[in-house]
Motif scaffolding. Structure first.
Motif, PDB file in Angstrom:
ATOM      1  N   HIS A 197       0.894  -1.125   0.074  1.00  0.00           N
ATOM      2  CA  HIS A 197       0.026   0.094  -0.096  1.00  0.00           C
ATOM      3  C   HIS A 197       0.706   1.378   0.001  1.00  0.00           C
ATOM      4  N   LEU A 198       1.961   1.251   0.775  1.00  0.00           N
ATOM      5  CA  LEU A 198       2.654   2.314   0.726  1.00  0.00           C
ATOM      6  C   LEU A 198       3.503   2.677  -0.673  1.00  0.00           C
ATOM      7  N   ILE A 199       3.821   1.777  -1.231  1.00  0.00           N
ATOM      8  CA  ILE A 199       4.350   2.006  -2.805  1.00  0.00           C
ATOM      9  C   ILE A 199       3.170   2.320  -3.709  1.00  0.00           C
ATOM     10  N   ALA A 200       2.282   1.821  -3.715  1.00  0.00           N
ATOM     11  CA  ALA A 200       0.931   2.111  -4.576  1.00  0.00           C
ATOM     12  C   ALA A 200       0.404   3.619  -4.333  1.00  0.00           C
ATOM     13  N   ILE A 201       0.190   3.940  -3.016  1.00  0.00           N
ATOM     14  CA  ILE A 201      -0.432   5.079  -2.792  1.00  0.00           C
ATOM     15  C   ILE A 201       0.659   6.273  -3.019  1.00  0.00           C
ATOM     16  N   THR A 202       1.953   5.994  -2.800  1.00  0.00           N
ATOM     17  CA  THR A 202       2.969   7.017  -3.181  1.00  0.00           C
ATOM     18  C   THR A 202       2.977   7.204  -4.503  1.00  0.00           C
ATOM     19  N   MET A 203       2.822   6.316  -5.451  1.00  0.00           N
ATOM     20  CA  MET A 203       2.835   6.509  -6.858  1.00  0.00           C
ATOM     21  C   MET A 203       1.726   7.427  -6.982  1.00  0.00           C
ATOM     22  N   ILE A 204       0.649   7.160  -6.740  1.00  0.00           N
ATOM     23  CA  ILE A 204      -0.670   7.933  -7.090  1.00  0.00           C
ATOM     24  C   ILE A 204      -0.503   9.364  -6.552  1.00  0.00           C
ATOM     25  N   THR A 205       0.095   9.514  -5.335  1.00  0.00           N
ATOM     26  CA  THR A 205       0.319  10.789  -4.919  1.00  0.00           C
ATOM     27  C   THR A 205       1.409  11.804  -5.891  1.00  0.00           C
ATOM     28  N   ILE A 206       2.249  11.003  -6.318  1.00  0.00           N
ATOM     29  CA  ILE A 206       3.298  11.665  -7.289  1.00  0.00           C
ATOM     30  C   ILE A 206       2.714  12.179  -8.400  1.00  0.00           C
ATOM     31  N   ALA A 207       1.755  11.306  -9.028  1.00  0.00           N
ATOM     32  CA  ALA A 207       0.748  11.838 -10.030  1.00  0.00           C
ATOM     33  C   ALA A 207       0.135  13.148  -9.735  1.00  0.00           C
ATOM     34  N   VAL A 208      -0.525  13.035  -8.470  1.00  0.00           N
ATOM     35  CA  VAL A 208      -1.377  14.290  -8.064  1.00  0.00           C
ATOM     36  C   VAL A 208      -0.422  15.393  -7.821  1.00  0.00           C
ATOM     37  N   MET A 209       0.898  15.294  -7.367  1.00  0.00           N
ATOM     38  CA  MET A 209       1.944  16.267  -7.341  1.00  0.00           C
ATOM     39  C   MET A 209       2.190  16.830  -8.773  1.00  0.00           C
ATOM     40  N   VAL A 210       2.419  15.886  -9.663  1.00  0.00           N
ATOM     41  CA  VAL A 210       2.644  16.557 -11.047  1.00  0.00           C
ATOM     42  C   VAL A 210       1.540  17.408 -11.471  1.00  0.00           C
ATOM     43  N   LEU A 211       0.184  16.966 -11.363  1.00  0.00           N
ATOM     44  CA  LEU A 211      -0.882  17.676 -11.551  1.00  0.00           C
ATOM     45  C   LEU A 211      -0.953  19.203 -10.986  1.00  0.00           C
ATOM     46  N   PHE A 212      -0.407  19.082  -9.838  1.00  0.00           N
ATOM     47  CA  PHE A 212      -0.646  20.470  -9.135  1.00  0.00           C
ATOM     48  C   PHE A 212       0.323  21.276  -9.497  1.00  0.00           C
ATOM     49  N   ILE A 213       1.659  20.896  -9.917  1.00  0.00           N
ATOM     50  CA  ILE A 213       2.535  21.653 -10.367  1.00  0.00           C
ATOM     51  C   ILE A 213       2.281  22.280 -11.827  1.00  0.00           C
ATOM     52  N   ILE A 214       1.509  21.690 -12.626  1.00  0.00           N
ATOM     53  CA  ILE A 214       1.200  21.977 -13.619  1.00  0.00           C
ATOM     54  C   ILE A 214       0.104  23.204 -13.668  1.00  0.00           C
ATOM     55  N   LEU A 215      -0.754  22.999 -12.506  1.00  0.00           N
ATOM     56  CA  LEU A 215      -1.921  23.904 -12.207  1.00  0.00           C
ATOM     57  C   LEU A 215      -1.490  25.041 -11.358  1.00  0.00           C
ATOM     58  N   PHE A 269      -9.300   1.284   0.559  1.00  0.00           N
ATOM     59  CA  PHE A 269      -8.595   2.751   0.870  1.00  0.00           C
ATOM     60  C   PHE A 269      -9.204   3.927   0.514  1.00  0.00           C
ATOM     61  N   LEU A 270      -9.507   3.805  -0.702  1.00  0.00           N
ATOM     62  CA  LEU A 270      -9.882   4.938  -1.572  1.00  0.00           C
ATOM     63  C   LEU A 270     -11.418   5.332  -1.351  1.00  0.00           C
ATOM     64  N   THR A 271     -12.081   4.195  -0.978  1.00  0.00           N
ATOM     65  CA  THR A 271     -13.407   4.445  -0.531  1.00  0.00           C
ATOM     66  C   THR A 271     -13.764   5.300   0.694  1.00  0.00           C
ATOM     67  N   ALA A 272     -12.743   4.678   1.779  1.00  0.00           N
ATOM     68  CA  ALA A 272     -12.727   5.474   2.904  1.00  0.00           C
ATOM     69  C   ALA A 272     -12.161   7.065   2.931  1.00  0.00           C
ATOM     70  N   LEU A 273     -11.183   7.303   1.690  1.00  0.00           N
ATOM     71  CA  LEU A 273     -10.260   8.108   1.617  1.00  0.00           C
ATOM     72  C   LEU A 273     -10.893   9.482   1.206  1.00  0.00           C
ATOM     73  N   VAL A 274     -11.487   9.036   0.050  1.00  0.00           N
ATOM     74  CA  VAL A 274     -11.926  10.184  -1.049  1.00  0.00           C
ATOM     75  C   VAL A 274     -12.851  10.806  -0.234  1.00  0.00           C
ATOM     76  N   PRO A 275     -14.032  10.408   0.705  1.00  0.00           N
ATOM     77  CA  PRO A 275     -14.832  11.339   1.217  1.00  0.00           C
ATOM     78  C   PRO A 275     -14.219  12.299   2.562  1.00  0.00           C
ATOM     79  N   LEU A 276     -13.247  11.530   2.877  1.00  0.00           N
ATOM     80  CA  LEU A 276     -12.217  12.147   4.099  1.00  0.00           C
ATOM     81  C   LEU A 276     -11.336  13.363   3.581  1.00  0.00           C
ATOM     82  N   ILE A 277     -10.843  13.219   2.338  1.00  0.00           N
ATOM     83  CA  ILE A 277     -10.169  14.266   1.654  1.00  0.00           C
ATOM     84  C   ILE A 277     -11.115  15.406   1.412  1.00  0.00           C
ATOM     85  N   ILE A 278     -12.124  15.016   0.758  1.00  0.00           N
ATOM     86  CA  ILE A 278     -13.243  16.227   0.321  1.00  0.00           C
ATOM     87  C   ILE A 278     -13.702  17.029   1.643  1.00  0.00           C
TER      88      ILE A 278
END
Length: 431
Positions: free
Chosen positions: A90-108, A221-230
Motif C-alpha cells: 500500500h505504501l508504494i502504490a499510494i505514493t505512486m498515486i500521490t506523485i501523479a497528483v503532485m505533477v498535476l498540482f505543479i502544472i496547475l 482505502f480509496l473508498t474511505a479516503l475520498v470522502p475524508l479528503i473532500i
C-alpha cells in the motif's frame, strides 16, 4: 470489567500525557519559527509572496496527515496475516498515486495563483506560482511519512510519529535561521520540504520479511479516503479563506493574520492532539469487539475534556497574547507598531480558536464508524456556507470581517453537523 476499564483509562491517560508533552515541545518550536520569520522578514512583500504560495501545498500536506492515517489505520489494524507486506504494498502504490497528483498540482500552479490573488497583480501572481511549484514536492513525502506513522499507531506506539514531527519542526527552524542570510525567502521553501524528509527518516519501520511487490486492492482505502479528503480539504480551507481575502488588505497583513491564526490554531489544537491520537485506535478496537457502551463513554469523555482544554487555552491567549507578542516578536524587521496591529486582532479569533481545539475530536467517532462520506458532506456544506458568508461580508464590511465571519461559519457548521450525525448513529449503536 470495572478494574479492566480503570486500567485502560490509566494507560490512555499516560499515553496522552507523553504525546501532549511532545506536541507542547513541537508547539514551542513552531512559535520560535514564527518569531524568527517575523523578525527576519517582517511584514514585507517577499513574505506575503511565500505565505500566498504555501497555502495550498500546506493544506494538501495537512489533509494528507489528517486523512491518510484515518483511512489506512483501520484497514491495517484489521489485517492479521502478512501485515508487513500489506503495509509495504500500500505504501508504494499510494505514493505512486500521490506523485501523479503532485505533477498535476505543479502544472496547475499558475492558474491557482491567478484564481486566488488576482487583486495583487501579475508580478505577485508569477512569483507565487514559482514558489508554489517547488512546495508541491512535499505531497508524496507527506504520504510516506503519514503511512509510516500509521504503522506505529496500529501497534499502539503513539510516541514515534509525534516525536518525528517535533524533530521535523526543529529542522525547519534551523533551516530558516541558517539559510535565510544566503538565499533569503527561499529558506522558508527549503525548510518546508526538509521538515518532512527528516520525519520520514524517523518513522521508517524495521521490516523483516521476504518481499516482492504486488499491486494491492486500493478500493477499500480509496473508498474511505475520498470522502475524508473532500471533507478535510473543506475543513482546512479556513487558511485559504484567510489568505485569499487577506491578500486584499495592505502589505504585511498576511503576516499579522498568519501570526494570530497560527497562535490560536496551533495552541488550541496541540493541547487536544493527544486525545485525537489515542482516541481513534481505541474506538476502532471497541467497535470491532462490539463494546458499544464503552465506545460512547470514551467519546463523551473525550469531547468534554477537549472543550474544557480549548476554553482554558483560548482564555490564556486572550489574556497574555498581547504581552507575549511584544516580548517575543518585536525585533529585527518586526516593529512595536506591527505588534500592536497583530495584538488588536486577538479578540476576533476567540470563536475560531475554540473550534480549532475541538473539531477533530468531534469528527473521529464518525471516522471510526466509517461514516466518512456523511462527514465529508457536512464539511463541504460548512465550506460552502463559510465562503458565501465571507463573500457577503466582504462586500458589506470589508476583507478582515469577511475572514472572521467566513472561518467561524466554516468551523462551527462542521462541528455542529458532526455532533448531529454522531447522535443519530449513537442511538443505533446503543439499541
Amino acid at each position: 470489567m470495572t478494574n479492566q476499564l480503570k486500567i485502560n483509562n490509566i494507560c490512555m491517560i499516560k499515553k496522552g500525557v507523553i504525546v501532549t508533552s511532545i506536541f507542547i515541545f513541537s508547539t514551542a518550536i513552531q512559535l520560535a519559527s514564527q518569531i524568527v520569520v517575523a523578525q527576519l522578514f517582517g511584514p514585507r512583500l517577499q513574505l506575503d509572496i511565500f505565505l500566498a504560495a504555501v497555502v495550498i501545498p500546506a493544506i494538501v500536506v495537512t489533509v494528507i496527515y489528517g486523512t491518510f492515517n484515518d483511512a489506512f489505520l483501520p484497514l491495517l489494524g484489521r489485517h492479521k496475516k502478512n501485515k508487513d507486506a500489506f503495509f509495504v504494498n500500500h505504501l508504494i502504490a499510494i505514493t505512486m498515486i500521490t506523485i501523479a497528483v503532485m505533477v498535476l498540482f505543479i502544472i496547475l500552479s499558475p492558474s491557482l495563483a491567478r484564481a486566488l490573488y488576482s487583486s495583487r497583480g501579475a508580478i505577485f501572481i508569477q512569483a507565487v506560482s514559482v514558489q508554489m511549484r517547488i512546495l508541491f514536492l512535499a505531497v508524496p513525502l507527506a504520504t510516506i511519512a503519514t503511512l509510516c506513522g500509521s504503522y506505529f499507531y496500529v501497534q499502539k506506539r503513539f510516541v514515534r510519529f509525534p516525536l518525528a514531527q517535533a524533530v521535523g519542526s526543529l529542522t525547519n527552524l534551523m533551516s530558516i535561521a541558517v539559510l535565510s542570510a544566503t538565499i533569503g525567502i527561499w529558506a522558508l521553501v527549503v525548510g518546508f520540504i526538509f521538515n518532512i524528509v527528516i520525519q520520514i527518516l524517523f518513522v521508517i519501520p524495521n521490516l523483516r520479511m521476504k518481499y516482492s511487490f504486488l499491486f494491492p486492492n486500493l478500493k477499500p482505502f480509496l473508498t474511505a479516503l475520498v470522502p475524508l479528503i473532500i471533507g478535510s480539504f473543506a475543513l482546512r480551507s479556513d487558511v485559504l479563506i484567510i489568505r485569499s481575502f487577506g491578500a486584499q488588505l495592505p502589505e504585511g497583513y498576511l503576516l499579522y493574520l498568519n501570526l494570530i491564526s497560527r497562535i490560536f490554531s496551533v495552541a488550541a489544537g496541540v493541547m487536544t492532539i493527544s486525545i485525537q491520537i489515542v482516541l481513534l485506535p481505541h474506538l476502532v478496537e471497541f467497535l470491532s469487539q462490539k463494546q458499544y457502551a464503552k465506545t460512547v463513554s470514551y467519546v463523551n469523555r473525550a469531547k468534554k475534556v477537549s472543550i474544557l482544554i480549548s476554553l482554558m487555552v483560548v482564555g490564556a491567549i486572550v489574556v497574555v497574547g498581547p504581552l507575549v507578542i511584544r516580548l517575543l516578536f518585536v525585533g529585527g524587521k518586526f516593529s512595536l507598531a506591527d505588534a500592536e496591529i497583530a495584538s488588536g486582532m486577538i479578540p476576533y479569533f476567540i470563536l475560531p480558536g475554540l473550534a480549532w481545539g475541538v473539531n477533530s475530536v468531534f469528527f473521529q467517532p464518525l471516522v471510526a464508524l466509517k461514516k466518512q462520506f456523511a462527514l465529508g458532506i457536512v464539511n463541504v456544506v460548512a465550506l460552502c456556507l463559510g465562503l458565501i458568508s465571507a463573500m457577503v461580508a466582504n462586500t458589506r464590511w470589508g476583507a478582515f470581517n469577511a475572514i472572521i465571519i467566513g472561518i467561524t461559519m466554516l468551523l462551527f457548521v462542521g462541528i455542529l453537523g458532526s455532533e448531529l450525525l454522531w447522535n443519530i448513529y449513537k442511538k443505533s449503536l446503543i439499541s
